[in-house]
Scaffold this motif. Structure first.
Motif, PDB file in Angstrom:
ATOM      1  N   SER A   1       0.813  -1.221   0.000  1.00  0.00           N
ATOM      2  CA  SER A   1       0.000   0.000   0.000  1.00  0.00           C
ATOM      3  C   SER A   1       0.845   1.269   0.000  1.00  0.00           C
ATOM      4  CB  SER A   1      -0.912   0.005   1.224  1.00  0.00           C
ATOM      5  OG  SER A   1      -0.124   0.070   2.414  1.00  0.00           O
ATOM      6  N   GLY A   2       2.157   1.108   0.156  1.00  0.00           N
ATOM      7  CA  GLY A   2       3.036   2.265   0.221  1.00  0.00           C
ATOM      8  C   GLY A   2       3.412   2.647   1.633  1.00  0.00           C
ATOM      9  N   GLY A   3       2.831   1.996   2.616  1.00  0.00           N
ATOM     10  CA  GLY A   3       3.152   2.282   4.004  1.00  0.00           C
ATOM     11  C   GLY A   3       4.335   1.469   4.486  1.00  0.00           C
ATOM     12  N   THR A   4       4.548   1.492   5.792  1.00  0.00           N
ATOM     13  CA  THR A   4       5.660   0.787   6.410  1.00  0.00           C
ATOM     14  C   THR A   4       5.131  -0.056   7.563  1.00  0.00           C
ATOM     15  OG1 THR A   4       7.183   2.576   5.857  1.00  0.00           O
ATOM     16  CG2 THR A   4       7.886   1.073   7.584  1.00  0.00           C
ATOM     17  N   ALA A   5       5.570  -1.303   7.634  1.00  0.00           N
ATOM     18  CA  ALA A   5       5.252  -2.171   8.760  1.00  0.00           C
ATOM     19  C   ALA A   5       6.439  -2.135   9.719  1.00  0.00           C
ATOM     20  CB  ALA A   5       5.011  -3.597   8.278  1.00  0.00           C
ATOM     21  N   VAL A   6       6.149  -2.114  11.012  1.00  0.00           N
ATOM     22  CA  VAL A   6       7.179  -2.017  12.043  1.00  0.00           C
ATOM     23  C   VAL A   6       6.932  -3.112  13.072  1.00  0.00           C
ATOM     24  CG1 VAL A   6       8.253  -0.500  13.756  1.00  0.00           C
ATOM     25  CG2 VAL A   6       7.178   0.500  11.734  1.00  0.00           C
ATOM     26  N   ARG A   7       8.015  -3.792  13.493  1.00  0.00           N
ATOM     27  CA  ARG A   7       7.895  -4.803  14.543  1.00  0.00           C
ATOM     28  C   ARG A   7       9.152  -4.804  15.407  1.00  0.00           C
ATOM     29  NH1 ARG A   7       8.502 -10.544  11.242  1.00  0.00           N
ATOM     30  NH2 ARG A   7      10.721 -10.352  10.773  1.00  0.00           N
ATOM     31  N   ASP A   8       9.021  -5.386  16.589  1.00  0.00           N
ATOM     32  CA  ASP A   8      10.136  -5.539  17.521  1.00  0.00           C
ATOM     33  C   ASP A   8      11.044  -6.652  16.995  1.00  0.00           C
ATOM     34  OD1 ASP A   8      11.841  -6.161  19.653  1.00  0.00           O
ATOM     35  OD2 ASP A   8      10.265  -6.055  21.156  1.00  0.00           O
ATOM     36  N   SER A   9      12.313  -6.362  16.782  1.00  0.00           N
ATOM     37  CA  SER A   9      13.225  -7.357  16.217  1.00  0.00           C
ATOM     38  C   SER A   9      13.443  -8.545  17.150  1.00  0.00           C
ATOM     39  CB  SER A   9      14.573  -6.722  15.864  1.00  0.00           C
ATOM     40  OG  SER A   9      15.233  -6.262  17.024  1.00  0.00           O
ATOM     41  N   LYS A  10      13.218  -8.360  18.450  1.00  0.00           N
ATOM     42  CA  LYS A  10      13.394  -9.452  19.402  1.00  0.00           C
ATOM     43  C   LYS A  10      12.166 -10.342  19.477  1.00  0.00           C
ATOM     44  CE  LYS A  10      14.298  -6.658  22.816  1.00  0.00           C
ATOM     45  NZ  LYS A  10      13.907  -5.490  22.073  1.00  0.00           N
ATOM     46  N   ASP A  11      11.056  -9.917  18.857  1.00  0.00           N
ATOM     47  CA  ASP A  11       9.801 -10.669  18.892  1.00  0.00           C
ATOM     48  C   ASP A  11       9.156 -10.652  17.508  1.00  0.00           C
ATOM     49  OD1 ASP A  11       7.555 -12.044  19.713  1.00  0.00           O
ATOM     50  OD2 ASP A  11       6.650 -10.318  20.724  1.00  0.00           O
ATOM     51  N   PRO A  12       9.806 -11.289  16.520  1.00  0.00           N
ATOM     52  CA  PRO A  12       9.306 -11.213  15.149  1.00  0.00           C
ATOM     53  C   PRO A  12       7.931 -11.843  14.944  1.00  0.00           C
ATOM     54  CG  PRO A  12      11.116 -12.770  15.290  1.00  0.00           C
ATOM     55  CD  PRO A  12      11.031 -12.073  16.617  1.00  0.00           C
ATOM     56  N   GLY A  13       7.493 -12.672  15.864  1.00  0.00           N
ATOM     57  CA  GLY A  13       6.158 -13.249  15.762  1.00  0.00           C
ATOM     58  C   GLY A  13       5.102 -12.440  16.491  1.00  0.00           C
ATOM     59  N   GLY A  14       5.512 -11.338  17.086  1.00  0.00           N
ATOM     60  CA  GLY A  14       4.595 -10.501  17.863  1.00  0.00           C
ATOM     61  C   GLY A  14       3.831  -9.505  17.004  1.00  0.00           C
ATOM     62  N   SER A  15       3.390  -8.472  17.633  1.00  0.00           N
ATOM     63  CA  SER A  15       2.569  -7.455  16.983  1.00  0.00           C
ATOM     64  C   SER A  15       3.326  -6.710  15.897  1.00  0.00           C
ATOM     65  CB  SER A  15       2.070  -6.439  18.010  1.00  0.00           C
ATOM     66  OG  SER A  15       1.277  -7.068  18.971  1.00  0.00           O
TER      67      SER A  15
END
Length: 66
Positions: free
Chosen positions: A30-44
């Protein structure tokens, strides 16, 4: 965002592997960016607009979030 498996995640260049607060980002179709915690890649995962991500990065670089 329900299926994040096709995303190409990139870890922050400031990540040093010592267990600090690091993130990973991925470009969304969509042109946006997804962000996640690198220590919890299966998390939110948080999705933000391209503009919001740019504003955040600029604020970090300028020291406005310290």
């Amino acid at each position: 965002m329900t299926d994040i498996s096709p995303l190409q995640w990139r870890k922050s260049s400031y990540s040093n592997g010592s267990g600090g607060n690091c993130i990973e980002i991925a470009e969304l179709a969509s042109g946006g960016t997804a962000v996640r915690d690198s220590k919890d890649p299966g998390g939110s995962v948080i999705g933000v607009s391209h503009r919001a991500w740019g504003d955040f990065v600029e604020a970090v670089r300028d020291g406005r979030l310290g």
